[in-house]
Design a protein around this motif. Structure first.
Motif, PDB file in Angstrom:
ATOM      1  N   TYR A  41       0.827  -1.207   0.000  1.00  0.00           N
ATOM      2  CA  TYR A  41       0.000   0.000   0.000  1.00  0.00           C
ATOM      3  C   TYR A  41       0.864   1.261   0.000  1.00  0.00           C
ATOM      4  CZ  TYR A  41      -3.132   3.582   1.956  1.00  0.00           C
ATOM      5  OH  TYR A  41      -3.841   4.729   2.199  1.00  0.00           O
ATOM      6  N   LEU A  42       1.849   1.312   0.899  1.00  0.00           N
ATOM      7  CA  LEU A  42       2.636   2.527   1.084  1.00  0.00           C
ATOM      8  C   LEU A  42       3.505   2.842  -0.131  1.00  0.00           C
ATOM      9  CD1 LEU A  42       3.672   1.975   4.807  1.00  0.00           C
ATOM     10  CD2 LEU A  42       2.168   3.798   3.952  1.00  0.00           C
ATOM     11  N   ARG A  43       4.180   1.826  -0.663  1.00  0.00           N
ATOM     12  CA  ARG A  43       5.120   2.113  -1.741  1.00  0.00           C
ATOM     13  C   ARG A  43       4.415   2.515  -3.036  1.00  0.00           C
ATOM     14  NH1 ARG A  43       7.276  -4.055  -2.242  1.00  0.00           N
ATOM     15  NH2 ARG A  43       5.830  -4.839  -3.829  1.00  0.00           N
ATOM     16  N   SER A  44       3.132   2.167  -3.153  1.00  0.00           N
ATOM     17  CA  SER A  44       2.395   2.554  -4.360  1.00  0.00           C
ATOM     18  C   SER A  44       1.824   3.964  -4.267  1.00  0.00           C
ATOM     19  CB  SER A  44       1.258   1.565  -4.617  1.00  0.00           C
ATOM     20  OG  SER A  44       0.249   1.684  -3.625  1.00  0.00           O
ATOM     21  N   TYR A  46       3.209   6.617  -1.614  1.00  0.00           N
ATOM     22  CA  TYR A  46       3.981   7.634  -0.901  1.00  0.00           C
ATOM     23  C   TYR A  46       5.484   7.443  -1.097  1.00  0.00           C
ATOM     24  CZ  TYR A  46      -0.466   8.049   1.577  1.00  0.00           C
ATOM     25  OH  TYR A  46      -1.788   8.201   1.876  1.00  0.00           O
ATOM     26  N   THR A  47       6.214   8.554  -1.131  1.00  0.00           N
ATOM     27  CA  THR A  47       7.663   8.516  -1.062  1.00  0.00           C
ATOM     28  C   THR A  47       8.055   8.407   0.414  1.00  0.00           C
ATOM     29  OG1 THR A  47       7.898  10.903  -0.794  1.00  0.00           O
ATOM     30  CG2 THR A  47       7.802  10.041  -3.059  1.00  0.00           C
ATOM     31  N   PRO A  48       9.294   8.006   0.712  1.00  0.00           N
ATOM     32  CA  PRO A  48       9.726   7.972   2.117  1.00  0.00           C
ATOM     33  C   PRO A  48       9.538   9.300   2.834  1.00  0.00           C
ATOM     34  CG  PRO A  48      11.269   6.747   0.764  1.00  0.00           C
ATOM     35  CD  PRO A  48      10.302   7.404  -0.188  1.00  0.00           C
ATOM     36  N   ALA A  49       9.787  10.404   2.152  1.00  0.00           N
ATOM     37  CA  ALA A  49       9.616  11.717   2.785  1.00  0.00           C
ATOM     38  C   ALA A  49       8.153  11.984   3.117  1.00  0.00           C
ATOM     39  CB  ALA A  49      10.160  12.804   1.869  1.00  0.00           C
ATOM     40  N   GLN A  50       7.247  11.559   2.241  1.00  0.00           N
ATOM     41  CA  GLN A  50       5.817  11.776   2.476  1.00  0.00           C
ATOM     42  C   GLN A  50       5.289  10.955   3.648  1.00  0.00           C
ATOM     43  OE1 GLN A  50       4.494  10.757  -1.489  1.00  0.00           O
ATOM     44  NE2 GLN A  50       4.142  12.904  -2.037  1.00  0.00           N
ATOM     45  N   MET A  51       5.932   9.845   3.947  1.00  0.00           N
ATOM     46  CA  MET A  51       5.453   8.994   5.041  1.00  0.00           C
ATOM     47  C   MET A  51       5.527   9.695   6.391  1.00  0.00           C
ATOM     48  SD  MET A  51       6.754   5.165   4.057  1.00  0.00           S
ATOM     49  CE  MET A  51       6.622   4.598   2.346  1.00  0.00           C
ATOM     50  N   ARG A  52       6.388  10.680   6.512  1.00  0.00           N
ATOM     51  CA  ARG A  52       6.497  11.408   7.782  1.00  0.00           C
ATOM     52  C   ARG A  52       5.252  12.238   8.064  1.00  0.00           C
ATOM     53  NH1 ARG A  52      11.028  10.988  10.447  1.00  0.00           N
ATOM     54  NH2 ARG A  52      10.544  12.790  11.746  1.00  0.00           N
ATOM     55  N   HIS A  53       4.400  12.394   7.090  1.00  0.00           N
ATOM     56  CA  HIS A  53       3.159  13.138   7.297  1.00  0.00           C
ATOM     57  C   HIS A  53       1.968  12.215   7.582  1.00  0.00           C
ATOM     58  CE1 HIS A  53       5.231  16.754   6.019  1.00  0.00           C
ATOM     59  NE2 HIS A  53       5.642  16.119   4.938  1.00  0.00           N
ATOM     60  N   LEU A  54       2.233  10.902   7.651  1.00  0.00           N
ATOM     61  CA  LEU A  54       1.167   9.927   7.882  1.00  0.00           C
ATOM     62  C   LEU A  54       1.041   9.594   9.365  1.00  0.00           C
ATOM     63  CD1 LEU A  54       1.825   7.394   4.972  1.00  0.00           C
ATOM     64  CD2 LEU A  54       0.302   9.390   4.976  1.00  0.00           C
TER      65      LEU A  54
END
Length: 250
Positions: A41-44, A46-54
């Protein structure tokens, strides 16, 4: 005001975690099924940087290895568990310098009433928790999943299936008002499935009602056998785990 059911559930899981601590048997690694499902789900999306906003929640977080895995990816994590002992273990596991700013709230309470506002989370995990709730409480817990997730958010769950050895051998004792549910109390161990009490073995069709309104509902079945010596420890000649990996997107 706490109900008698909630108090009994807390006692059950306090006793279970006490036994797990004594035997050093509580989970210290994340659940592979959830890691794999969330990774897809995540890799499709979000980028790693965007995950910090989750922000993710685990309902029934136990000792917290799933939350540690999420926090290591930069995601903010929160958890709720009915066992104070489990939450203590979870706090210890998240007490690492590089994870501290990724920890939201860890709350002692029931998954049927989660004290967060609507649409608080981008993802929710559940692993082997909802299966131990009564029919009404299962509906409430899934209702909380629907309420708490943002549109497009992920629900990843891991729950018992009716192909499981325990269900196949004991299905004649299903609760008459809750098909798929058994009361299990063999007293072999404080943490084996067969000593937890109420256990519900889901059918695939149930998830389409419990997650009604989701854009994606995809229960995936996985089965495997335990080593023979562990099966015998549990009182079985062979022991097949049959589990649903539930992938849902709101």
């Amino acid at each position: 005001m706490r109900t008698a059911t909630a108090e009994a559930m807390e006692q059950t899981w306090e006793e279970s975690f006490a036994a797990q601590i004594t035997d050093q048997s509580y989970n210290t690694a994340p659940v592979e099924a959830l890691v794999r499902t969330a990774s897809y789900y995540l890799r499709s999306r979000y980028t790693p940087a965007q995950m910090r906003h989750l922000s993710f929640l685990e309902m029934g977080c136990g000792a917290g290895p799933n939350l540690v895995w999420l926090a290591e990816k930069g995601i903010e994590v929160s958890g709720i568990d009915i066992s104070p002992t489990a939450l203590g273990l979870c706090e210890q596991n998240l007490r690492r310098p590089r994870l501290r700013d990724r920890v939201g709230k860890l709350i002692q309470g029931s998954v049927t009433e989660v004290p967060f506002p609507d649409g608080s989370f981008d993802g929710i995990f559940e692993s082997c928790v909802f299966q131990h709730l009564s029919r009404a409480d299962r509906a409430s817990a899934f209702g909380e999943v629907r309420r708490l997730l943002k549109p497009g958010g992920l629900f990843a769950g891991y729950m018992l299936d009716r192909g499981h050895t325990v269900f196949r051998q004991k299905k004649g004792a299903q609760l008459p008002d809750d098909p798929g549910s058994l009361m299990l109390q063999d007293r072999r161990s404080g943490y084996y499935l067969t000593n937890i009490g109420l256990s519900h073995f889901f059918s695939r069709e149930e998830y389409f009602d419990l997650l009604k309104g989701f854009s994606v509902i995809d229960p995936c079945l996985t089965t495997y056998y335990l080593p023979k010596e562990d099966a015998e420890r549990r009182g079985y000649g062979e022991y097949q785990q049959s589990m649903w990996i539930v992938y849902g997107v709101k």
